[in-house]
Write an enzyme that holds these catalytic residues in place. Structure first.
Site, PDB file in Angstrom:
ATOM      1  N   CYS A 142     -22.520 -12.238  12.233  1.00 49.89           N
ATOM      2  CA  CYS A 142     -23.681 -12.440  11.358  1.00 49.89           C
ATOM      3  C   CYS A 142     -24.369 -11.115  11.049  1.00 49.89           C
ATOM      4  O   CYS A 142     -24.870 -10.901   9.935  1.00 49.89           O
ATOM      5  CB  CYS A 142     -24.692 -13.387  12.003  1.00 49.89           C
ATOM      6  SG  CYS A 142     -24.084 -15.055  12.314  1.00 49.89           S
ATOM      7  N   CYS A 160     -25.290 -13.793  17.112  1.00 54.14           N
ATOM      8  CA  CYS A 160     -23.976 -13.814  16.449  1.00 54.14           C
ATOM      9  C   CYS A 160     -23.605 -12.427  15.934  1.00 54.14           C
ATOM     10  O   CYS A 160     -24.245 -11.916  15.011  1.00 54.14           O
ATOM     11  CB  CYS A 160     -24.013 -14.838  15.314  1.00 54.14           C
ATOM     12  SG  CYS A 160     -22.609 -14.752  14.189  1.00 54.14           S
TER      13      CYS A 160
END
Length: 332
Positions: free
Chosen positions: A91, A88
């Protein structure tokens, strides 16, 4: 949940953790105090000031199996929950901010990191339809905070609101890192995240504003300038997924997929939903099962989407290696 930081009054929207902890079959535990068992083998520091504890770290990796420890710890300090994944892109920007702020608060909060790919029960319990998803647990009660990456100033506001809500609920202790004084965390801090290349930063800023079209264009520009920019390729896959899901109801997507098991667009949409929620294997399996049953444009659409998922998850991920082999077998 939204990506707008909640007000203190808005921190009441609890999610259901009954799949992990059947609290109804146990008496309600009072806030943990000195002398009570500490989570994850951490030792109580022996003070009598608000149930302070000694913990291994202010940032804890937790799993479906160990989350009970977080519930216990949340009786002493609020616990911020970061649901993330290695593949991600947002993230990678948000997690360092969360870790830095946790260090700055010097034991007044703890950060629990949850890998979405390996902890499906927590992903489901926190209703994490996309990642990063950030929540809090206060006195054993989970609260949804926000989805997506936010700037540091907004994340700091969220921390302050969580602390206010915790104090209102009688959770105002402090934890000490084993072998370090509470102030050490503030003094040491965390390193600043590495600055992003210009087009990556522009894409990240656009994602924060919900402008997925601009983010897609920025990532495509980065790739045109450097076809080997794997972070841009993964970022493009991530924001394209967000763009496809934007404004769509998860219930409607799943209902359409259930009604049309051979409907390629419906199956692509629900696969997107699965990937966004961290259910990578379900998404890959769903589309791979469909590949041998369709031809022409439908098969090509499945192939393109699978390749996109491969880039998003990571080409060296064992799940991707197995899925790539299976796709090649189905196509050739």
């Amino acid at each position: 949940m939204s990506n707008i930081p909640p007000t203190p009054a808005g921190l009441r929207g609890a999610v259901d953790l009954s799949s992990l902890v059947d609290r109804a079959q146990r008496p309600q535990q009072p806030p943990q105090s000195a002398g009570a068992p500490a989570p994850q083998g951490a030792a109580v520091d022996g003070s009598e000031t608000g149930g302070d504890l000694t913990v291994p770290s202010l940032v804890l990796d937790v799993t479906d199996q160990s989350f009970q420890d977080v519930l216990q710890l949340s009786s002493v300090v609020p616990v911020i929950v970061d649901i993330w994944a290695e593949w991600c892109g947002p993230c990678k920007q948000l997690s360092p901010i969360l870790e830095q702020l946790t260090a700055e608060y010097a034991g007044r909060v703890v950060l629990a990191k949850v890998d979405a790919d390996t902890n499906p029960q927590l992903v489901q319990a926190f209703q994490a339809q996309s990642i990063p998803t950030v929540a809090a647990v206060i006195g054993g009660r989970p609260l949804g905070l926000f989805v997506g990456a936010l700037p540091e100033a907004q994340v700091r506001d969220v921390f302050e609101q969580v602390l206010q809500a915790a104090e209102q609920n009688g959770v105002s202790g402090r934890v000490t890192v084993d072998g370090a004084a509470p102030a050490d965390a503030t003094e040491q801090g965390e390193p600043e995240p590495e600055p992003l290349p210009p087009h990556h930063q522009a894409a990240y800023d656009a994602i924060e504003q919900g402008d997925y079209a601009t983010a897609i264009a920025e990532y495509k520009t980065a790739i045109a300038q450097d076809p080997h920019d794997q972070m841009a390729v993964a970022g493009l896959a991530q924001v394209s997924l967000l763009d496809r899901l934007d404004g769509r109801s998860a219930d409607d997507i799943r209902a359409a997929a259930a009604a049309g098991p051979t409907d390629v667009p419906a199956q692509l949409a629900v696969a997107d939903l699965d990937v966004a929620g961290g259910h990578v294997e379900d998404a890959l399996g769903r589309l791979l099962d469909l590949v041998p049953t369709v031809f022409g444009e439908d098969r090509e659409a499945l192939r393109v989407r699978l390749v996109e998922y491969f880039e998003l998850v990571g080409t060296e991920d064992p799940r991707v290696v197995a899925a790539r082999r299976r796709l090649a077998s189905a196509l050739y």
